[in-house]
Design an enzyme around this catalytic site. Structure first.
Site, PDB file in Angstrom:
ATOM      1  N   GLN A  33       8.619  18.882   7.498  1.00 47.88           N
ATOM      2  CA  GLN A  33       9.832  18.451   6.778  1.00 47.88           C
ATOM      3  C   GLN A  33       9.602  18.402   5.266  1.00 47.88           C
ATOM      4  O   GLN A  33      10.516  18.632   4.490  1.00 47.88           O
ATOM      5  CB  GLN A  33      10.307  17.075   7.282  1.00 47.88           C
ATOM      6  CG  GLN A  33      10.708  17.066   8.747  1.00 47.88           C
ATOM      7  CD  GLN A  33      11.796  18.077   9.065  1.00 47.88           C
ATOM      8  OE1 GLN A  33      12.880  18.059   8.474  1.00 47.88           O
ATOM      9  NE2 GLN A  33      11.505  18.978   9.975  1.00 47.88           N
ATOM     10  N   LYS A  40       0.835  -1.215   0.000  1.00 44.47           N
ATOM     11  CA  LYS A  40       0.000   0.000   0.000  1.00 44.47           C
ATOM     12  C   LYS A  40       0.868   1.263   0.000  1.00 44.47           C
ATOM     13  O   LYS A  40       0.662   2.169  -0.797  1.00 44.47           O
ATOM     14  CB  LYS A  40      -0.894   0.007   1.246  1.00 44.47           C
ATOM     15  CG  LYS A  40      -1.475   1.370   1.558  1.00 44.47           C
ATOM     16  CD  LYS A  40      -2.294   1.361   2.805  1.00 44.47           C
ATOM     17  CE  LYS A  40      -1.870   2.084   3.985  1.00 44.47           C
ATOM     18  NZ  LYS A  40      -1.481   3.375   4.233  1.00 44.47           N
ATOM     19  N   ASN A  41       1.847   1.316   0.915  1.00 46.21           N
ATOM     20  CA  ASN A  41       2.576   2.570   1.084  1.00 46.21           C
ATOM     21  C   ASN A  41       3.566   2.847  -0.057  1.00 46.21           C
ATOM     22  O   ASN A  41       4.033   3.972  -0.207  1.00 46.21           O
ATOM     23  CB  ASN A  41       3.248   2.622   2.461  1.00 46.21           C
ATOM     24  CG  ASN A  41       2.208   2.815   3.560  1.00 46.21           C
ATOM     25  OD1 ASN A  41       1.070   3.215   3.286  1.00 46.21           O
ATOM     26  ND2 ASN A  41       2.576   2.513   4.798  1.00 46.21           N
ATOM     27  N   ARG A  54      -9.006   0.452   3.688  1.00 42.62           N
ATOM     28  CA  ARG A  54      -8.045   1.388   3.096  1.00 42.62           C
ATOM     29  C   ARG A  54      -6.744   0.687   2.741  1.00 42.62           C
ATOM     30  O   ARG A  54      -6.043   1.102   1.822  1.00 42.62           O
ATOM     31  CB  ARG A  54      -7.725   2.518   4.096  1.00 42.62           C
ATOM     32  CG  ARG A  54      -8.832   3.554   4.204  1.00 42.62           C
ATOM     33  CD  ARG A  54      -8.346   4.766   4.970  1.00 42.62           C
ATOM     34  NE  ARG A  54      -6.936   4.929   4.749  1.00 42.62           N
ATOM     35  CZ  ARG A  54      -6.021   5.062   5.707  1.00 42.62           C
ATOM     36  NH1 ARG A  54      -6.387   5.111   6.955  1.00 42.62           N
ATOM     37  NH2 ARG A  54      -4.746   5.190   5.403  1.00 42.62           N
ATOM     38  N   ILE A  67       7.013   6.281  17.246  1.00 44.37           N
ATOM     39  CA  ILE A  67       6.691   7.056  16.037  1.00 44.37           C
ATOM     40  C   ILE A  67       5.401   7.873  16.215  1.00 44.37           C
ATOM     41  O   ILE A  67       5.384   9.064  15.949  1.00 44.37           O
ATOM     42  CB  ILE A  67       6.533   6.137  14.797  1.00 44.37           C
ATOM     43  CG1 ILE A  67       7.687   5.129  14.694  1.00 44.37           C
ATOM     44  CG2 ILE A  67       6.376   6.961  13.522  1.00 44.37           C
ATOM     45  CD1 ILE A  67       9.011   5.665  14.265  1.00 44.37           C
ATOM     46  N   CYS A 103      -5.232   8.087   8.937  1.00 48.53           N
ATOM     47  CA  CYS A 103      -5.481   7.535  10.267  1.00 48.53           C
ATOM     48  C   CYS A 103      -5.140   8.555  11.345  1.00 48.53           C
ATOM     49  O   CYS A 103      -4.144   9.281  11.233  1.00 48.53           O
ATOM     50  CB  CYS A 103      -4.631   6.285  10.489  1.00 48.53           C
ATOM     51  SG  CYS A 103      -5.166   4.877   9.542  1.00 48.53           S
ATOM     52  N   ARG A 130       0.376  14.813  13.043  1.00 50.59           N
ATOM     53  CA  ARG A 130       1.076  14.337  11.845  1.00 50.59           C
ATOM     54  C   ARG A 130       1.547  15.556  11.034  1.00 50.59           C
ATOM     55  O   ARG A 130       1.016  15.865   9.969  1.00 50.59           O
ATOM     56  CB  ARG A 130       0.170  13.424  11.012  1.00 50.59           C
ATOM     57  CG  ARG A 130      -0.244  12.177  11.768  1.00 50.59           C
ATOM     58  CD  ARG A 130      -0.976  11.168  10.903  1.00 50.59           C
ATOM     59  NE  ARG A 130      -0.083  10.430  10.033  1.00 50.59           N
ATOM     60  CZ  ARG A 130      -0.453   9.366   9.303  1.00 50.59           C
ATOM     61  NH1 ARG A 130      -1.684   8.941   9.353  1.00 50.59           N
ATOM     62  NH2 ARG A 130       0.413   8.738   8.527  1.00 50.59           N
ATOM     63  N   ASP A 163       3.779   0.052  12.129  1.00 49.57           N
ATOM     64  CA  ASP A 163       2.570  -0.464  11.471  1.00 49.57           C
ATOM     65  C   ASP A 163       2.292  -1.927  11.822  1.00 49.57           C
ATOM     66  O   ASP A 163       1.291  -2.490  11.377  1.00 49.57           O
ATOM     67  CB  ASP A 163       2.673  -0.285   9.948  1.00 49.57           C
ATOM     68  CG  ASP A 163       2.651   1.182   9.556  1.00 49.57           C
ATOM     69  OD1 ASP A 163       2.282   2.022  10.392  1.00 49.57           O
ATOM     70  OD2 ASP A 163       3.030   1.503   8.405  1.00 49.57           O
TER      71      ASP A 163
HETATM   72  N1  EPU Z   1       7.159  13.913  11.133  1.00 53.80           N
HETATM   73  C1  EPU Z   1       7.433  15.226  11.431  1.00 53.80           C
HETATM   74  N2  EPU Z   1       7.430  16.122  10.393  1.00 53.80           N
HETATM   75  C2  EPU Z   1       7.177  15.763   9.113  1.00 53.80           C
HETATM   76  C3  EPU Z   1       6.907  14.410   8.820  1.00 53.80           C
HETATM   77  C4  EPU Z   1       6.897  13.508   9.864  1.00 53.80           C
HETATM   78  O1  EPU Z   1       7.670  15.584  12.581  1.00 53.80           O
HETATM   79  O2  EPU Z   1       7.207  16.635   8.243  1.00 53.80           O
HETATM   80  C5  EPU Z   1       7.190  12.910  12.233  1.00 53.80           C
HETATM   81  C6  EPU Z   1       5.823  12.253  12.434  1.00 53.80           C
HETATM   82  O3  EPU Z   1       5.003  13.013  13.305  1.00 53.80           O
HETATM   83  C7  EPU Z   1       6.214  10.900  13.001  1.00 53.80           C
HETATM   84  C8  EPU Z   1       7.555  10.590  12.320  1.00 53.80           C
HETATM   85  O4  EPU Z   1       8.041  11.845  11.836  1.00 53.80           O
HETATM   86  O5  EPU Z   1       6.441  10.992  14.370  1.00 53.80           O
HETATM   87  C9  EPU Z   1       7.471   9.634  11.158  1.00 53.80           C
HETATM   88  O6  EPU Z   1       6.475  10.053  10.246  1.00 53.80           O
HETATM   89  P1  EPU Z   1       6.539   9.678   8.688  1.00 53.80           P
HETATM   90  O7  EPU Z   1       6.589  10.934   7.912  1.00 53.80           O
HETATM   91  O8  EPU Z   1       7.582   8.654   8.478  1.00 53.80           O
HETATM   92  O9  EPU Z   1       5.086   9.032   8.476  1.00 53.80           O
HETATM   93  P2  EPU Z   1       4.142   9.189   7.233  1.00 53.80           P
HETATM   94  O10 EPU Z   1       4.920   9.343   5.993  1.00 53.80           O
HETATM   95  O11 EPU Z   1       3.065  10.165   7.527  1.00 53.80           O
HETATM   96  C10 EPU Z   1       4.146   6.649   6.659  1.00 53.80           C
HETATM   97  C11 EPU Z   1       3.102   5.597   6.474  1.00 53.80           C
HETATM   98  C12 EPU Z   1       2.515   5.214   7.823  1.00 53.80           C
HETATM   99  C13 EPU Z   1       3.637   4.733   8.744  1.00 53.80           C
HETATM  100  C14 EPU Z   1       4.747   5.797   8.832  1.00 53.80           C
HETATM  101  C15 EPU Z   1       5.945   5.329   9.619  1.00 53.80           C
HETATM  102  C16 EPU Z   1       2.269   6.160   4.296  1.00 53.80           C
HETATM  103  C17 EPU Z   1       1.150   6.670   3.459  1.00 53.80           C
HETATM  104  N3  EPU Z   1       2.061   6.122   5.600  1.00 53.80           N
HETATM  105  O12 EPU Z   1       3.464   7.756   7.239  1.00 53.80           O
HETATM  106  O13 EPU Z   1       1.649   4.132   7.561  1.00 53.80           O
HETATM  107  O14 EPU Z   1       3.130   4.475  10.021  1.00 53.80           O
HETATM  108  O15 EPU Z   1       5.180   6.158   7.513  1.00 53.80           O
HETATM  109  O16 EPU Z   1       6.494   4.186   9.048  1.00 53.80           O
HETATM  110  O17 EPU Z   1       3.302   5.746   3.779  1.00 53.80           O
HETATM  111  C18 EPU Z   1      -0.140   2.666   7.894  1.00 53.80           C
HETATM  112  O18 EPU Z   1       0.144   2.150   6.809  1.00 53.80           O
HETATM  113  O19 EPU Z   1      -0.960   2.173   8.703  1.00 53.80           O
HETATM  114  C19 EPU Z   1       0.497   3.938   8.268  1.00 53.80           C
HETATM  115  C20 EPU Z   1       0.039   4.745   9.194  1.00 53.80           C
END
Ligand code: EPU
Length: 419
Positions: A126, A22-23, A398, A328, A117, A122, A306
């Site tokens: 960055q 998915k991701n 999803r 996380i 979610c 979130r 996850d």
């Molecule tokens: N973070 C920041 N600033 C940013 C971006 C992230 O502080 O600009 C922090 C977040 O708050 C978090 C950490 O960095 O504490 C990691 O966040 P990341 O950006 O890696 O998460 P994401 O890209 O929003 C993806 C997956 C999530 C998965 C996380 C961590 C997708 C669409 N989603 O989220 O997947 O938990 O990486 O591996 O790729 C799921 O599939 O159930 C899911 C939630």
């Protein structure tokens, strides 16, 4: 409203086939916007996040044909607008990838604030920092993100936190930028590598994906006619590995890359489960009650957040007291309240939860708060004595294709009913 009715306990046994990730898929689909041509993508999971991504691409001007349930052809030669549908983009998280891709393609885009979610704060600071360092301007107003930057230029970008989304998004924006971009402290998840492989197949020049430092040499254009197959879903595979342990079953999980699952394999072995690694399939079985373990979720190659709720089900049934530290997401223990309704003894506070193992769980009505919580509740219902009803299936749909059919094919007594 739909719900799942599960009657347990059932040890899950047999073979299960894993879909594409998915991701990775939700990033590869927007990445096609950088391309001026036709690409065919297979091993695409047929899940609601993918369907929404496709609708967004269509509204931007892409032509999409579903060739088979897991294969589509996308023609991106006629992208016409810089206004993404605000309602759809604010429905799920990965819509933020439209920003990086459209900055590269059109130099401008307006999208809704990404949804997804509810796992706590979130932020996307960055992502924005990366776009700005490439020369774009980004403004946020009334739930809308407007990004603009006609002539992006490569730069050195240090990520303050390891972020999957920001790493991929900056990579997307940098592919067609002038000069070289270096992303330092990059995320290393298998889907980062997969998106980089996809972009390179289209003609990009990205090196180092899967390490802390990714180097993107900007190219002038991406065009042609390509075929790509999405990497297997490491999280779906891990979900079934942990389902085998929680139900004391025996599963052969096919179409996965076992190397991506090392952290899960190590924990399963630590708690007394058995794992046989065949490279592209993995057999997991467990005959006795698992023992306690402590877990800390971390970016890849650490134990994935996850899979934390699914592991939580296993530890709620383990012999002894376990501790999970979620590093996380601040609100990823909502599922523990539901497991407690089923007889688990879990105390969650902030980012830590203590699991006092119980010998049995008992069926109860439970509500999934997010995608992985939903998967965990299905596992719990299959392991528990009696009947469990799982609600809020839209979260589960999803990210998991045909989840109840897959569970049924390995012995679970599970059905989806409309209320
Ligand atoms: N973070 C920041 N600033 C940013 C971006 C992230 O502080 O600009 C922090 C977040 O708050 C978090 C950490 O960095 O504490 C990691 O966040 P990341 O950006 O890696 O998460 P994401 O890209 O929003 C993806 C997956 C999530 C998965 C996380 C961590 C997708 C669409 N989603 O989220 O997947 O938990 O990486 O591996 O790729 C799921 O599939 O159930 C899911 C939630």
């Amino acid at each position: 409203m739909e719900k799942l009715i599960i009657t347990g306990p059932t040890p899950l046994k047999g073979e299960v086939h894993i879909n594409g990730a998915k991701n990775a898929a939700v990033a590869i689909l927007p990445a096609t916007l950088l391309f001026n041509g036709i690409c065919t993508i297979d091993n695409l999971p047929n899940i609601s996040d993918v369907k929404i991504s496709c609708t967004i691409l269509e509204q931007l001007g892409a032509k999409i044909t579903w060739n088979k349930p897991n294969e589509i052809t996308i023609d991106t030669r006629n992208i016409t607008t810089t206004q993404a549908p605000l309602d759809l983009t604010s429905k799920f998280r990965a819509s933020y990838y439209i920003i990086g891709a459209m900055l590269g393609r059109m130099g401008e885009i307006e999208v809704g604030m990404p949804g997804g979610c509810k796992l706590g704060a979130r932020p996307i600071d960055q992502h924005i920092k990366g776009f700005e360092l490439l020369g774009a301007s980004v403004s946020l107003e009334k739930g809308t993100i407007h990004a603009k930057g006609k002539h992006l230029k490569g730069n050195n970008i240090y990520m303050d936190v390891v972020s999957v989304g920001a790493t991929i998004n900056v990579m997307l924006a940098a592919v067609l930028a002038e000069g070289t971009t270096v992303i330092d402290n990059a995320a290393k998840e298998p889907h980062i590598v997969d998106v980089a492989n996809f972009l390179n197949t289209m003609g990009a020049d990205i090196r180092g994906a899967g390490t802390d430092v990714i180097k993107i040499n900007g190219v002038k254009k991406l065009e042609g006619n390509i075929n790509y197959s999405v990497v297997p879903d490491q999280i779906e595979a891990g979900t079934f590995m942990l389902a085998a342990v929680a139900t004391r079953g025996d599963l052969l999980i096919k179409n996965c890359i076992t190397k991506h699952l090392d952290s899960v394999t190590a924990k399963i072995l630590e708690i007394g489960g058995n794992v046989e690694d065949h490279g592209d399939s993995i057999r997991v079985w467990c005959k006795k009650r698992p023992t306690k373990a402590n877990i800390k979720t971390l970016p890849h190659p650490g134990f994935p957040t996850d899979l934390q709720p699914q592991m939580g089900v296993v530890l709620s049934l383990a012999d002894g007291t376990s501790i999970i530290n979620e590093s996380i997401w601040e609100s990823r223990f909502q599922y523990t309240e539901e497991l407690n309704k089923m007889g688990a003894k879990i105390t969650a506070q902030g980012k830590t939860a203590v699991f006092e193992g119980v010998p049995k769980l008992y069926g109860a009505p439970v509500y999934s708060s997010d995608l992985r919580a939903g998967a965990a509740l299905i596992i719990a219902g299959t392991a528990a004595n009696g009947t469990t009803e799982v609600y809020n299936l839209e979260h589960i749909d999803r990210g998991y294709e045909n989840i109840e059919e897959k569970f049924r094919s390995i012995g679970a007594k599970i059905e989806r009913v409309k209320e």
